[in-house]
Scaffold this active site. Sequence first.
Site, PDB file in Angstrom:
ATOM      1  N   PHE A  39       5.322 -13.107  -7.955  1.00  0.00           N
ATOM      2  CA  PHE A  39       6.578 -13.059  -8.704  1.00  0.00           C
ATOM      3  C   PHE A  39       7.788 -13.303  -7.818  1.00  0.00           C
ATOM      4  CE2 PHE A  39       5.656 -10.398 -12.776  1.00  0.00           C
ATOM      5  CZ  PHE A  39       5.035 -11.504 -13.310  1.00  0.00           C
ATOM      6  N   GLN A 105      -2.623  -4.380  -9.439  1.00  0.00           N
ATOM      7  CA  GLN A 105      -1.503  -4.685 -10.339  1.00  0.00           C
ATOM      8  C   GLN A 105      -1.733  -6.043 -10.980  1.00  0.00           C
ATOM      9  OE1 GLN A 105       2.529  -3.492  -8.397  1.00  0.00           O
ATOM     10  NE2 GLN A 105       1.147  -4.020  -6.741  1.00  0.00           N
ATOM     11  N   ASP A 108      -5.335 -11.012 -13.301  1.00  0.00           N
ATOM     12  CA  ASP A 108      -6.127 -12.252 -13.268  1.00  0.00           C
ATOM     13  C   ASP A 108      -7.638 -12.060 -13.312  1.00  0.00           C
ATOM     14  OD1 ASP A 108      -6.722 -11.458 -10.589  1.00  0.00           O
ATOM     15  OD2 ASP A 108      -5.024 -12.590  -9.808  1.00  0.00           O
ATOM     16  N   HIS A 125      -1.951  -3.031 -14.786  1.00  0.00           N
ATOM     17  CA  HIS A 125      -1.049  -3.830 -15.630  1.00  0.00           C
ATOM     18  C   HIS A 125      -1.795  -4.699 -16.627  1.00  0.00           C
ATOM     19  CE1 HIS A 125       2.214  -3.344 -12.287  1.00  0.00           C
ATOM     20  NE2 HIS A 125       2.075  -2.270 -13.025  1.00  0.00           N
ATOM     21  N   CYS A 133      -3.564  -7.281 -30.998  1.00  0.00           N
ATOM     22  CA  CYS A 133      -2.581  -7.187 -32.068  1.00  0.00           C
ATOM     23  C   CYS A 133      -1.879  -5.837 -31.931  1.00  0.00           C
ATOM     24  CB  CYS A 133      -3.264  -7.291 -33.431  1.00  0.00           C
ATOM     25  SG  CYS A 133      -2.122  -6.923 -34.797  1.00  0.00           S
ATOM     26  N   CYS A 136      -2.787  -3.769 -35.450  1.00  0.00           N
ATOM     27  CA  CYS A 136      -4.112  -3.243 -35.837  1.00  0.00           C
ATOM     28  C   CYS A 136      -5.099  -3.204 -34.668  1.00  0.00           C
ATOM     29  CB  CYS A 136      -4.702  -4.072 -36.981  1.00  0.00           C
ATOM     30  SG  CYS A 136      -5.270  -5.708 -36.475  1.00  0.00           S
ATOM     31  N   SER A 199       1.258  -6.723  -1.845  1.00  0.00           N
ATOM     32  CA  SER A 199       2.184  -6.180  -2.848  1.00  0.00           C
ATOM     33  C   SER A 199       3.528  -5.868  -2.201  1.00  0.00           C
ATOM     34  CB  SER A 199       1.622  -4.899  -3.479  1.00  0.00           C
ATOM     35  OG  SER A 199       2.593  -4.356  -4.368  1.00  0.00           O
ATOM     36  N   ASN A 224       0.524  -7.435   4.340  1.00  0.00           N
ATOM     37  CA  ASN A 224       1.509  -8.107   3.478  1.00  0.00           C
ATOM     38  C   ASN A 224       2.382  -9.039   4.310  1.00  0.00           C
ATOM     39  OD1 ASN A 224       2.272  -8.075   0.614  1.00  0.00           O
ATOM     40  ND2 ASN A 224       4.303  -7.594   1.384  1.00  0.00           N
TER      41      ASN A 224
END
Length: 256
Positions: A39, A105, A108, A125, A133, A136, A199, A224
């Site tokens: 991200f 997190q 994939d 996540h 849905c 329902c 992360s 990292n």
Amino acid sequence: MDIDEARAIERAAELVRQSWKIVVFTGAGVSTESGIPDFRSPGGIWDRYQPVEFGEFVASRKARERYWIRSRETYPTLAQAQPNPAHLAIARLEQMGKLDRVITQNVDGLHQKAGNSPGRVIELHGNTHWVICLNCNHRSPRDRWQPILESGVAVPECPDCGGILKVSTVSFGEAMPEWETREAERCSRGCDLFIAVGSSLVVYPAAQMPAYAAGAGARLIVVNMTPTYIDEHADVVIRQKAGVALAEILKRVEQG
Ligand code: NAD
């Protein structure tokens, strides 16, 4: 690899040799070498798409249209991605009987694809391979919706009740899954070694897990590319690609 990095890798291998209840905590950086952008790095997902918050998603059809455009455009990369040496090294830890849990997190599914048992993977996540849905709870594979989106349907609806469909991942502003969050905290507090990989550790409550582990006395390794808030409390910090670092650590562990 320079001398400091080689030392850090050797020290990490030593900690893995001594440990039998390891938690590996992963973020988007563990999957960039599989071709899935993270991200926050330059060229990452946020350079291309504005996040759609959960409240907006539920309230506005326009927001759902933006959400499904992003999903339509990014899903093929996620669906085709294959595990890289970092995922394979983590799966190897399970085969060696050293892994308690992978807390991820990521959405994939690459840890399971690499060979980790689904029961050992806690997905904080959610998972991008399912659609639910909101009315329902009807569940369908994400694959089924790709041709429908590509045929021009802008916002798909539940085939059972006409309700709002959403990929089974946690959006900003959406509640975290309760069981997974509790279980991740319990395992973090109970491990003997916590390895945080790829992360930025800025998304809470996930980012609290290494602090729970360190606070309960576990050793801590951070792999990292960029600094994180927990580095100063870590036993080892490795500023290297996850695939390179983890493969090298596992090679040394296996050599004894
Ligand atoms: P992030 O984008 O905030 O941080 C990724 C971190 O990984 C950065 O600090 C970066 O320096 C580092 N990094 C990038 N490539 C690396 C590599 N090869 N080796 C080592 N480090 C590397 O990601 P985050 O912390 O996971 O948080 C973002 C949220 O986005 C997550 O909650 C996740 O749900 C979601 N996300 C998931 C995926 C996926 O499933 N693969 C991809 C993008 C975003």
